[in-house]
Motif scaffolding. Structure first.
Motif, PDB file in Angstrom:
ATOM      1  N   ARG A  10     130.517 -62.612  48.119  1.00  0.00           N
ATOM      2  CA  ARG A  10     129.123 -62.202  47.935  1.00  0.00           C
ATOM      3  C   ARG A  10     128.176 -63.370  48.206  1.00  0.00           C
ATOM      4  O   ARG A  10     128.466 -64.504  47.860  1.00  0.00           O
ATOM      5  N   THR A  11     127.053 -63.043  48.791  1.00  0.00           N
ATOM      6  CA  THR A  11     126.066 -64.058  49.147  1.00  0.00           C
ATOM      7  C   THR A  11     125.307 -64.537  47.912  1.00  0.00           C
ATOM      8  O   THR A  11     125.018 -63.754  47.001  1.00  0.00           O
ATOM      9  N   ALA A  46     123.168 -62.473  56.864  1.00  0.00           N
ATOM     10  CA  ALA A  46     124.057 -61.445  56.308  1.00  0.00           C
ATOM     11  C   ALA A  46     125.507 -61.896  56.290  1.00  0.00           C
ATOM     12  O   ALA A  46     126.323 -61.356  55.534  1.00  0.00           O
ATOM     13  N   ASP A  87     110.627 -59.399  49.097  1.00  0.00           N
ATOM     14  CA  ASP A  87     111.833 -58.592  48.890  1.00  0.00           C
ATOM     15  C   ASP A  87     111.707 -57.767  47.605  1.00  0.00           C
ATOM     16  O   ASP A  87     112.122 -56.612  47.548  1.00  0.00           O
ATOM     17  N   GLN A 112     114.581 -53.898  51.673  1.00  0.00           N
ATOM     18  CA  GLN A 112     115.512 -55.012  51.595  1.00  0.00           C
ATOM     19  C   GLN A 112     115.259 -55.989  52.737  1.00  0.00           C
ATOM     20  O   GLN A 112     115.445 -55.678  53.910  1.00  0.00           O
ATOM     21  N   PRO A 157     119.693 -60.445  52.437  1.00  0.00           N
ATOM     22  CA  PRO A 157     121.007 -59.786  52.455  1.00  0.00           C
ATOM     23  C   PRO A 157     121.466 -59.419  51.049  1.00  0.00           C
ATOM     24  O   PRO A 157     120.926 -59.929  50.052  1.00  0.00           O
ATOM     25  N   GLU A 158     122.432 -58.541  50.952  1.00  0.00           N
ATOM     26  CA  GLU A 158     122.997 -58.170  49.650  1.00  0.00           C
ATOM     27  C   GLU A 158     123.450 -59.430  48.912  1.00  0.00           C
ATOM     28  O   GLU A 158     124.115 -60.301  49.490  1.00  0.00           O
ATOM     29  N   HIS A 159     123.083 -59.539  47.637  1.00  0.00           N
ATOM     30  CA  HIS A 159     123.440 -60.724  46.863  1.00  0.00           C
ATOM     31  C   HIS A 159     123.502 -60.351  45.387  1.00  0.00           C
ATOM     32  O   HIS A 159     122.913 -59.351  44.965  1.00  0.00           O
ATOM     33  N   ASP A 160     124.205 -61.162  44.612  1.00  0.00           N
ATOM     34  CA  ASP A 160     124.260 -60.905  43.168  1.00  0.00           C
ATOM     35  C   ASP A 160     123.838 -62.116  42.341  1.00  0.00           C
ATOM     36  O   ASP A 160     123.776 -62.041  41.117  1.00  0.00           O
ATOM     37  N   SER A 194     119.861 -59.252  39.715  1.00  0.00           N
ATOM     38  CA  SER A 194     120.770 -60.365  40.014  1.00  0.00           C
ATOM     39  C   SER A 194     120.855 -61.295  38.813  1.00  0.00           C
ATOM     40  O   SER A 194     120.008 -61.268  37.919  1.00  0.00           O
TER      41      SER A 194
END
Length: 679
Positions: free
Chosen positions: A70-71, A207, A222, A228, A231-234, A409
């Motif tokens: 994960r990013t 990404a 964002d 979005q 990029p997808e991140h947590d 996040s």
């Protein structure tokens, strides 16, 4: 995948590979960041200059990204820190940890779309309309032409299209000729250059990255837009977190000026009937007339006569928009240049329409202290032309950050200055986090509701890992208690005498931080005739060039205002004295901060302490932090504002500063400065 080494082991490997030494604060911070990521508990870390905080959050972030796939997003406030991370810290760290991680960590930088060249705009020759003040300025137009020509040549050579890689840079006006905002963009699928687009290429690279470095503004976009961008991140790491609220507020601020309405109409020329253009131009004229007859001040209610004109602006913009993009329109398919022109016109008209609607609906809540937006009319002179602009900004961004950032996040916030008055709560509440101590006043949330309470489920912890500097032995905090309190009429003669005496004792080597450019220039003009050592003043040259000259010559002093309070990093003998002319309280007529202060008071809180004093405390901490930039630095911070010693809030402000040795005795200070020069 085999179990990775611990964050502590990876940090030790990285520090050794980079030729550094392990520091207690760095180890403590890395462990805390690693724990926050594992437990999904938000973390605020104050880490003084010299702690090595970049490595302390990058190592556990890289470990998490490689382990989970994960990013992790790292957000900064300044371009300088972005460049440090992407050009120096991350490449060296990726190589140092390649073996223990099993591969080199991947990283990328991502900025807003308008930071990249737009190939479609360059090749379609769709220029922006010149500003009104430039229409008859031959020099400005010729300079613009030269800069645009250089940008077109650079477009053939650049690999990234990133504005920050262009040296020397160009004016904002020139850059707008070759860039587009996200609203103006055709979209990858509709653009003839979509496959080669610099902005899309940067998004694709981000990404695939473990670490994406971005800025607070893009982080805000964002969160605010609901679209979005990142990029997808947590996990999000926010460096320079003391600037987060101001940067998010800036993104959420809108304005409506007659010139913007007129520019939107010009954008639509040849795209809609002349009747629609006349309506939009008429709305611009009506808006100019109504603003011209109003004082520049905050609006607590809609002034008489404004609502009908705003409705006229709204309706004219909507009708023009409908004409630009009627139902069933193909929007100039097969005509890339026409499609680009139409898209840019739509973006301009949409901006006018949406802002007019925002103002018209802003006063639906009767109590100003619980409204979403603060609205004010500003007056300024640009190139000799007087202009009035209506501006609006959110009363608070806490609710937005709580829902869109902390709710999505795990967030680590860090800076050298996060504690205000000895507590993290002052900043935490503006971020939308619950106070850790009971009965703290708050500034509310973006929608005007009460700030979150301690009993709610959101969890965060705080940590001060200290500093490698021995502040009490390395620095003196001198408060000129004998001086009169600062007035409104500029620097008093006693202040100039005090500055002269201090700089003479220091042999130059002085950074003078002033609360206004007027004060900085007045001090420069007065003291250049009284001192034998040279003085540079902000505005004499580009700020970076001035700081470089200042650092190269120990006898030189540098005077300036706000950007120098946070942007100067000069270790060594060139900086031995930092002078602050007064406590940097916000201007009492600042419409946004005054409204926030009133909102706190309406709920029974201390508005002055929560807003004005906290604002000043952050800047004081940043300004005094310019003195010690390496463990060998020595010097004096001189604050000429006697209120820091005499006012009731003085202790609260001093609790936000590094623990320097304190004195109010001018003789002690001048002797200490002379000893520094002689050593």
């Amino acid at each position: 995948m085999p179990e990775l080494p611990s964050a502590h082991e990876l940090l030790s490997t990285a520090v050794t590979a980079l030729g550094g030494k392990e520091r207690t604060g760095q180890i403590t911070m890395a462990a805390a960041v690693d724990h926050a990521i594992d437990t999904k508990e938000h973390l605020a870390v104050q880490a003084g200059t010299g702690t090595g905080k970049s490595l302390a959050y990058l190592v556990p972030s890289v470990r998490h990204a490689v382990r989970t796939g994960r990013t992790v997003v790292v957000s900064t406030a300044t371009i300088a820190l972005q460049r440090q991370l992407v050009d120096r810290d991350l490449p060296r760290l990726a190589e140092a940890l390649r073996a223990p991680l099993g591969r080199a960590a991947k990283f990328a930088i991502l900025k807003g779309r308008n930071n990249y060249l737009c190939l479609n705009k360059i090749n379609s020759a769709i220029p922006d309309e010149p500003a009104e003040a430039e229409l008859f300025d031959a020099f400005a137009i010729s300079r613009l032409g030269r800069e645009v020509q250089r940008l077109n040549e650079w477009a053939s050579d650049t690999e990234t299209g990133d504005r920050d890689e262009l040296a020397p840079g160009v004016t904002d006006r020139a850059w707008r000729q070759v860039s587009v905002s996200s609203r103006e963009c055709l979209g990858k699928s509709r653009c003839q250059f979509g496959q080669d687009c610099f902005a899309e290429r940067a998004r694709t690279e981000s990404a695939q990255a473990d670490i994406v470095v971005t800025n607070h503004a893009l982080l805000a976009i964002d969160a605010i837009s609901g679209v979005q961008v990142l990029p997808e991140h947590d996990v999000v790491v926010i460096d320079e977190a003391h600037e987060l609220v101001d940067r998010v507020t800036g993104v959420a601020t809108a304005e409506l000026a007659p010139t913007a309405i007129s520019a939107a109409a010009r954008r639509c020329a040849k795209l809609v009937d002349e009747q629609e253009l006349d309506r939009l131009d008429g709305a611009a004229e009506a808006w100019h007339e109504v603003l011209d007859n109003l004082p520049a001040t905050r609006w607590d209610s809609m002034p008489d006569g404004v609502a009908p004109v705003l409705a006229l602006v709204r309706d004219a913009a909507w009708n023009t928009r409908t004409a630009l993009n009627p139902p069933g329109s193909t929007n100039a398919q097969g005509d890339p240049e026409g499609a680009a022109a139409r898209t840019m016109a739509l973006a301009a008209v949409d901006e006018v329409h949406d802002t007019a609607v925002r103002v018209l609906t802003a006063f639906e809540e009767s109590d100003p202290a619980t409204r979403r937006d603060v609205i004010w009319l500003s007056a300024e002179e640009i190139r000799g032309v007087a202009r009035k602009t209506l501006r609006m900004a959110p009363l608070s961004v806490g609710g937005l950050l709580r829902n869109r950032l902390f709710g999505a996040s795990t967030v680590v916030l860090t800076s050298a200055t996060l504690q205000i008055g000895g507590s993290f709560d002052g900043l935490a509440i503006t971020w939308g986090l619950p106070a850790q101590t009971p009965n703290r006043p708050d500034t509310g949330t973006a929608n005007g509701s009460q700030a979150p309470a301690d009993a709610e489920t959101i969890r965060w912890s705080s940590l001060d890992v200290g500093s490698p500097f021995d502040h009490a032995k390395s620095g003196i905090l001198y408060v000129a208690k004998h001086l009169p309190a600062p007035g409104r009429d500029g620097l008093a003669p006693a202040y100039l005498d005090e500055i002269e005496r201090l700089i003479e004792a220091a042999g130059g080597r002085t950074l003078g931080l002033f609360s206004s450019m007027r004060a900085a220039k007045a001090a420069t003009e007065a003291l250049r005739d009284r001192l034998k050592t040279p003085i540079l003043c902000q505005g004499d040259d580009a700020t970076n060039a001035l700081v470089r000259k200042f650092a190269e010559d120990p006898a030189t002093s540098l005077f300036g205002t706000l950007s120098l309070w946070q942007g100067v990093d000069v270790p060594g003998p060139s900086l031995s004295l930092v002078i602050l002319d007064r406590i940097p309280f916000p201007r009492p007529d600042d419409p946004l901060l005054a409204a926030r202060q009133r909102a706190v008071e309406s709920r029974g809180g201390n508005g002055f302490l929560t807003v004005a004093a906290n604002h000043a405390a952050l800047l004081l901490a940043q300004g005094t932090g310019r003195l010690l930039r390496s463990v060998d630095d020595r010097g004096v911070v001189a604050i000429l504002d006697s209120r820091l010693a005499t006012a009731r809030y003085g202790g609260y402000l001093r609790a936000s500063l590094p623990p320097y040795w304190e004195t109010a005795d001018p003789e002690v200070v001048t002797k200490a400065l002379r000893r520094l020069v002689s050593n």
